[in-house]
Design an enzyme around this catalytic site. Structure first.
Site, mmCIF file in Angstrom:
data_model
loop_
_atom_site.group_PDB
_atom_site.id
_atom_site.type_symbol
_atom_site.label_atom_id
_atom_site.label_comp_id
_atom_site.label_asym_id
_atom_site.label_seq_id
_atom_site.Cartn_x
_atom_site.Cartn_y
_atom_site.Cartn_z
ATOM 1 N N GLY A 45 0.819 -1.218 0.000
ATOM 2 C CA GLY A 45 0.000 0.000 0.000
ATOM 3 C C GLY A 45 0.848 1.262 0.000
ATOM 4 O O GLY A 45 0.564 2.221 -0.725
ATOM 5 N N CYS A 46 1.900 1.259 0.787
ATOM 6 C CA CYS A 46 2.771 2.433 0.883
ATOM 7 C C CYS A 46 3.523 2.650 -0.427
ATOM 8 O O CYS A 46 3.705 3.785 -0.872
ATOM 9 C CB CYS A 46 3.742 2.281 2.049
ATOM 10 S SG CYS A 46 2.875 2.113 3.624
ATOM 11 N N THR A 47 3.928 1.558 -1.058
ATOM 12 C CA THR A 47 4.618 1.655 -2.342
ATOM 13 C C THR A 47 3.671 2.207 -3.407
ATOM 14 O O THR A 47 4.035 3.116 -4.160
ATOM 15 C CB THR A 47 5.180 0.276 -2.761
ATOM 16 O OG1 THR A 47 6.093 -0.159 -1.743
ATOM 17 C CG2 THR A 47 5.895 0.346 -4.096
#
Length: 150
Positions: A45-47
């Site tokens: 998700g962060c990527t």
């Protein structure tokens, strides 16, 4: 959780990025600043979120925006994350959580039935005078730039 809202003065934060360079709110006076908090570098998700912001970076620049990512990851992890995905913006390594807590994004979370404390994925859009223009707590990781650059 965050009590900051549109119209509030942004916290006068300071923190070190992946290269040990200090960033503080006053560095961004006269520019709009997007401060996006994410739970952990190199997670799916962060990527997706950071890559979406990267892919729209020229649009942000054209609209006088600076971007600053923040998580509690150590400098080394932030540097690897930035390098791996070629992010054109700094990532604060907020290991002591001073910036995270100043913005009020640390708190109880639930994942697969377990409760724990962690960073809530939240983005703050700060205007040229250091006033919060928008707080986005329902971040759409694959279309986050569109949420900011409406």
């Amino acid at each position: 959780m965050t009590t900051l809202k549109k119209g509030d003065k942004a916290p006068n934060f300071s923190g070190l990025d992946q290269d040990g360079k200090m960033h503080q709110l006053t560095d961004y006076k006269g520019k709009k600043l997007v401060v996006f908090f994410y739970p952990k570098a190199n997670t799916p998700g962060c990527t997706a979120e950071a890559c979406d912001l990267r892919d729209n970076f020229e649009r942000f620049k054209a609209n006088n925006y600076e971007l600053l990512g923040v998580s509690a990851d150590p400098q080394k992890a932030q540097a690897k994350f930035k390098e791996k995905y070629d992010f054109p913006f700094p990532l604060l390594a907020d290991e002591d959580k001073s910036v995270i807590e100043a913005f009020g994004v640390w708190g109880p979370k639930k994942f697969m039935g377990k409760e724990y404390d962690g960073i809530h994925r939240t983005t703050f859009v700060i205007d040229e005078n250091g006033i919060i223009d928008e707080v986005i707590s329902d971040v759409k990781t694959k279309a986050h730039a569109a949420q900011i650059l409406k």
